[in-house]
Design an enzyme around this catalytic site. Sequence first.
Site, PDB file in Angstrom:
ATOM      1  N   GLY A   1      23.133   5.384  32.605  1.00  0.00           N
ATOM      2  CA  GLY A   1      24.244   5.015  31.867  1.00  0.00           C
ATOM      3  C   GLY A   1      24.406   5.998  30.787  1.00  0.00           C
ATOM      4  O   GLY A   1      23.505   6.529  30.160  1.00  0.00           O
TER       5      GLY A   1
ATOM      6  N   ALA B   1     -14.110  32.259 -13.857  1.00  0.00           N
ATOM      7  CA  ALA B   1     -12.952  31.603 -13.956  1.00  0.00           C
ATOM      8  C   ALA B   1     -12.110  32.753 -14.078  1.00  0.00           C
ATOM      9  O   ALA B   1     -12.249  33.843 -14.571  1.00  0.00           O
ATOM     10  CB  ALA B   1     -12.494  30.804 -15.080  1.00  0.00           C
TER      11      ALA B   1
ATOM     12  N   TYR C   1      -5.507  26.496  -2.614  1.00  0.00           N
ATOM     13  CA  TYR C   1      -5.228  26.450  -1.116  1.00  0.00           C
ATOM     14  C   TYR C   1      -6.149  27.022  -0.459  1.00  0.00           C
ATOM     15  O   TYR C   1      -6.896  28.192  -0.912  1.00  0.00           O
ATOM     16  CB  TYR C   1      -3.745  27.233  -1.005  1.00  0.00           C
ATOM     17  CG  TYR C   1      -3.979  27.655   0.536  1.00  0.00           C
ATOM     18  CD1 TYR C   1      -3.207  26.675   1.556  1.00  0.00           C
ATOM     19  CD2 TYR C   1      -4.075  28.972   1.186  1.00  0.00           C
ATOM     20  CE1 TYR C   1      -3.283  26.878   2.965  1.00  0.00           C
ATOM     21  CE2 TYR C   1      -4.199  29.297   2.471  1.00  0.00           C
ATOM     22  CZ  TYR C   1      -3.612  28.127   3.267  1.00  0.00           C
ATOM     23  OH  TYR C   1      -3.583  28.494   4.293  1.00  0.00           O
TER      24      TYR C   1
ATOM     25  N   LYS D   1      20.935   7.680  25.487  1.00  0.00           N
ATOM     26  CA  LYS D   1      20.401   6.566  24.890  1.00  0.00           C
ATOM     27  C   LYS D   1      18.924   6.114  25.203  1.00  0.00           C
ATOM     28  O   LYS D   1      18.284   5.938  24.231  1.00  0.00           O
ATOM     29  CB  LYS D   1      21.102   5.075  25.435  1.00  0.00           C
ATOM     30  CG  LYS D   1      20.842   3.880  25.051  1.00  0.00           C
ATOM     31  CD  LYS D   1      21.746   2.763  25.313  1.00  0.00           C
ATOM     32  CE  LYS D   1      21.331   2.402  26.700  1.00  0.00           C
ATOM     33  NZ  LYS D   1      22.383   1.065  27.126  1.00  0.00           N
TER      34      LYS D   1
ATOM     35  N   ALA E   1      18.448   4.088  34.726  1.00  0.00           N
ATOM     36  CA  ALA E   1      18.333   4.628  33.091  1.00  0.00           C
ATOM     37  C   ALA E   1      19.678   5.768  33.220  1.00  0.00           C
ATOM     38  O   ALA E   1      19.520   6.970  32.569  1.00  0.00           O
ATOM     39  CB  ALA E   1      17.254   5.467  32.795  1.00  0.00           C
TER      40      ALA E   1
ATOM     41  N   LYS F   1      -6.359  23.827   5.541  1.00  0.00           N
ATOM     42  CA  LYS F   1      -5.986  23.952   6.792  1.00  0.00           C
ATOM     43  C   LYS F   1      -7.066  24.777   7.647  1.00  0.00           C
ATOM     44  O   LYS F   1      -7.634  25.585   6.986  1.00  0.00           O
ATOM     45  CB  LYS F   1      -4.649  24.998   6.755  1.00  0.00           C
ATOM     46  CG  LYS F   1      -4.189  25.192   8.228  1.00  0.00           C
ATOM     47  CD  LYS F   1      -3.383  26.469   8.315  1.00  0.00           C
ATOM     48  CE  LYS F   1      -4.398  27.717   8.431  1.00  0.00           C
ATOM     49  NZ  LYS F   1      -3.824  28.868   8.656  1.00  0.00           N
TER      50      LYS F   1
ATOM     51  N   ASN G   1      -5.547  34.213   2.680  1.00  0.00           N
ATOM     52  CA  ASN G   1      -6.171  34.313   4.026  1.00  0.00           C
ATOM     53  C   ASN G   1      -5.197  35.194   4.834  1.00  0.00           C
ATOM     54  O   ASN G   1      -5.149  35.395   6.254  1.00  0.00           O
ATOM     55  CB  ASN G   1      -6.314  32.983   4.936  1.00  0.00           C
ATOM     56  CG  ASN G   1      -4.861  32.270   4.797  1.00  0.00           C
ATOM     57  OD1 ASN G   1      -3.975  32.430   4.019  1.00  0.00           O
ATOM     58  ND2 ASN G   1      -5.029  31.265   5.686  1.00  0.00           N
TER      59      ASN G   1
ATOM     60  N   ASN H   1      22.005  -1.238  23.095  1.00  0.00           N
ATOM     61  CA  ASN H   1      23.090  -0.508  23.448  1.00  0.00           C
ATOM     62  C   ASN H   1      24.013   0.194  22.293  1.00  0.00           C
ATOM     63  O   ASN H   1      24.768   1.028  22.545  1.00  0.00           O
ATOM     64  CB  ASN H   1      24.175  -1.725  23.993  1.00  0.00           C
ATOM     65  CG  ASN H   1      23.655  -2.417  25.303  1.00  0.00           C
ATOM     66  OD1 ASN H   1      23.418  -1.910  26.321  1.00  0.00           O
ATOM     67  ND2 ASN H   1      23.518  -3.653  25.316  1.00  0.00           N
TER      68      ASN H   1
ATOM     69  N   ARG I   1      27.941   3.325  23.662  1.00  0.00           N
ATOM     70  CA  ARG I   1      27.981   2.411  22.319  1.00  0.00           C
ATOM     71  C   ARG I   1      26.876   3.074  21.337  1.00  0.00           C
ATOM     72  O   ARG I   1      27.017   2.762  20.350  1.00  0.00           O
ATOM     73  CB  ARG I   1      27.752   1.084  22.631  1.00  0.00           C
ATOM     74  CG  ARG I   1      28.737   0.630  23.401  1.00  0.00           C
ATOM     75  CD  ARG I   1      28.318  -0.937  24.313  1.00  0.00           C
ATOM     76  NE  ARG I   1      27.793  -0.802  25.322  1.00  0.00           N
ATOM     77  CZ  ARG I   1      27.398  -1.573  26.066  1.00  0.00           C
ATOM     78  NH1 ARG I   1      27.399  -2.806  25.769  1.00  0.00           N
ATOM     79  NH2 ARG I   1      26.636  -1.481  27.444  1.00  0.00           N
TER      80      ARG I   1
HETATM   81  C1  UD1 Z   1      23.836  -5.453  31.756  1.00  0.00           C
HETATM   82  C2  UD1 Z   1      24.080  -6.614  32.669  1.00  0.00           C
HETATM   83  C3  UD1 Z   1      24.442  -7.979  31.875  1.00  0.00           C
HETATM   84  C4  UD1 Z   1      23.064  -8.392  31.212  1.00  0.00           C
HETATM   85  C5  UD1 Z   1      22.592  -7.266  30.216  1.00  0.00           C
HETATM   86  C6  UD1 Z   1      21.283  -7.247  29.617  1.00  0.00           C
HETATM   87  C7  UD1 Z   1      25.333  -5.598  34.330  1.00  0.00           C
HETATM   88  C8  UD1 Z   1      26.452  -5.267  35.111  1.00  0.00           C
HETATM   89  N1  UD1 Z   1      25.335  -6.031  33.408  1.00  0.00           N
HETATM   90  O1  UD1 Z   1      24.614  -5.255  30.788  1.00  0.00           O
HETATM   91  O2  UD1 Z   1      24.563  -8.863  32.978  1.00  0.00           O
HETATM   92  O3  UD1 Z   1      23.247  -9.294  30.432  1.00  0.00           O
HETATM   93  O4  UD1 Z   1      22.493  -5.763  30.986  1.00  0.00           O
HETATM   94  O5  UD1 Z   1      21.019  -6.084  28.840  1.00  0.00           O
HETATM   95  O6  UD1 Z   1      24.351  -4.877  35.006  1.00  0.00           O
HETATM   96  N2  UD1 Z   1      23.092   2.179  34.281  1.00  0.00           N
HETATM   97  C9  UD1 Z   1      22.658   3.000  35.469  1.00  0.00           C
HETATM   98  N3  UD1 Z   1      24.223   3.372  35.818  1.00  0.00           N
HETATM   99  C10 UD1 Z   1      25.172   3.118  35.562  1.00  0.00           C
HETATM  100  C11 UD1 Z   1      25.498   2.139  34.499  1.00  0.00           C
HETATM  101  C12 UD1 Z   1      24.182   1.857  33.757  1.00  0.00           C
HETATM  102  O7  UD1 Z   1      21.923   3.351  35.468  1.00  0.00           O
HETATM  103  O8  UD1 Z   1      26.330   3.449  36.131  1.00  0.00           O
HETATM  104  C13 UD1 Z   1      21.826   1.827  33.405  1.00  0.00           C
HETATM  105  C14 UD1 Z   1      21.546   1.959  31.928  1.00  0.00           C
HETATM  106  O9  UD1 Z   1      21.023   3.472  31.783  1.00  0.00           O
HETATM  107  C15 UD1 Z   1      20.977   0.843  31.390  1.00  0.00           C
HETATM  108  C16 UD1 Z   1      21.118  -0.016  32.388  1.00  0.00           C
HETATM  109  O10 UD1 Z   1      21.599   0.408  33.712  1.00  0.00           O
HETATM  110  O11 UD1 Z   1      19.746   1.218  31.328  1.00  0.00           O
HETATM  111  C17 UD1 Z   1      22.077  -1.299  31.823  1.00  0.00           C
HETATM  112  O12 UD1 Z   1      23.368  -0.820  31.555  1.00  0.00           O
HETATM  113  P1  UD1 Z   1      24.092  -1.119  30.571  1.00  0.00           P
HETATM  114  O13 UD1 Z   1      25.426  -0.465  30.387  1.00  0.00           O
HETATM  115  O14 UD1 Z   1      23.320  -1.015  28.923  1.00  0.00           O
HETATM  116  O15 UD1 Z   1      24.504  -2.730  30.689  1.00  0.00           O
HETATM  117  P2  UD1 Z   1      24.792  -3.870  29.955  1.00  0.00           P
HETATM  118  O16 UD1 Z   1      26.162  -3.983  29.448  1.00  0.00           O
HETATM  119  O17 UD1 Z   1      24.104  -3.996  28.832  1.00  0.00           O
HETATM  120 MG    MG Z   2      22.459  -2.614  28.190  1.00  0.00          MG
END
Ligand code: UD1
Ligand code: MG
Length: 452
Positions: A14, A423, A366, A25, A12, A351, A386, A227, A18
């Site tokens: 990344g 009233a 109210y 994300k 998690a 309330k 109140n 993404n 995008r």
């Molecule tokens: C990835 C797969 C791809 C697959 C797709 C499915 C790779 C290289 N590619 O691509 O083959 O079809 O998922 O959805 O794995 N993350 C990290 N550290 C990083 C980069 C990413 O923890 O340095 C985490 C992201 O937070 C995410 C997950 O890895 O939860 C996947 O990364 P993402 O960049 O979304 O990969 P995709 O391009 O979707």
């Molecule tokens: Mg992905």
Amino acid sequence: MINKNLNIIILAAGKGKRMNSNYPKVLHTLGDKPILQHVIDLAKSIHSKQIYLIYNHKYKLFKSIITDPYIIWIKQKKTLGTGNAIYQMINILKNDEDYLILYGDMPLISNKSIKKLIFSKKKSSISLLTAIIKNPEEYGRVIREKGKITKIIEFSDATKKQLKIHEINSGIFIASGKTLKNLTKNIKNQNTNKEYYITDIIYLAYQKKHKITAIHPIDNNEIKGINNKVQLSIIEKLYQQKKINNLLLSGVTIYNPSNFNLKGTLKHGKNIEIDYGVILEGHVILGNSVKIGPGCVIKDSIIGNNCSIKAYTIMEKVTISNNCIIGPFSHLRHGTILKNNTQIGNFVEIKETIVGHASKIKHLSYLGNSKIGKKVNIGAGTIFCNYDGKKKSNTIIGNNVFIGSNCQLVAPITIANDTVIAAGTTVIKNVKEPSLVYNKKKEIQKKIKTLK
Ligand code: UD1
Ligand code: MG
């Protein structure tokens, strides 16, 4: 029972570029909780030994939202790719234990599909979750030679011919600590994005003659990743659809399923009718024969049997007993408790108030910080004053009290049983015994010249 041989790693870290958002994300909301929480809840349902979460930035924010004590947080200092994310675990991986890799951006994956994957690992070194899909878009493609998986090629590195392959990589796989450790070390970043791809371990495993298996999820929608915001909206729709189908199958009538939003959980009895545009949030419990009119928003509330909640009523943290009629346009706030047979009408805000059996508050009032007895009638436009600018005070109304229209009751105040308040009265003193209460006013009627 806990599977002592299995660990889960959730990626998690990344940047989620995008999404075009400052907010991480995986913390964006899907249904009633963050995308990542869906994955964590799935991970918890697998009963593994440990759950590791790879994160990168905004630790404080993550920690304030993801509060599960089971999680072991591992920082990936620089987001150099999914392979680099797993590399952060290199000294933690245990040779003789298995590691299931989940992606934090893939929230619909089911427990059944994961169990199938775990089972398939028994006979191989790495087991992958792949799928055959019509329009593979940006997924990594699974390359096979004579049926055997040889590698995964990422969308941005694939040739035109490879892009025509319909078998895609979900990203989810399971491998032993030993395999993961030995292969992850050798991942290079020679690709278009200059990233370390975890998917490259498939080619490395193939070269070392490891046995690689692939199985498919129960439903291809489960492996849809998020993404960007278009994908988030598609997944939100799928998520809602699944929950709504379950409700329909359990007997709830939903007049317009595409306009109903369940952002939490709903427990319900029989004969439930939900009209157009209703939103249910948090934990909602409905008894038998409950009708919810169009546009109602109901959060964390309990509604008893034979109740009708009419159009555009809003409520949060409310408990309603049986045979009540609420709305249209009522606003019931936290701490409202309505006993059997009560009726609340339009433009009434309540309330922290208990309304006794068969009492009625039907128009434009109210009521805050109060307790109302049985069979009380509160006339249109009545206000419980109140708040004195500093503190809130209570209003206590006995049984069978009749309050005429447009009265003000200045709290703290207590009104005895059977009292009648005329009233337009402003009541400032306690009424200690059954009384007729009115303010002395002189009505003046002056003859005027008519305009015509
Ligand atoms: C990835 C797969 C791809 C697959 C797709 C499915 C790779 C290289 N590619 O691509 O083959 O079809 O998922 O959805 O794995 N993350 C990290 N550290 C990083 C980069 C990413 O923890 O340095 C985490 C992201 O937070 C995410 C997950 O890895 O939860 C996947 O990364 P993402 O960049 O979304 O990969 P995709 O391009 O979707
Ligand atoms: Mg992905």
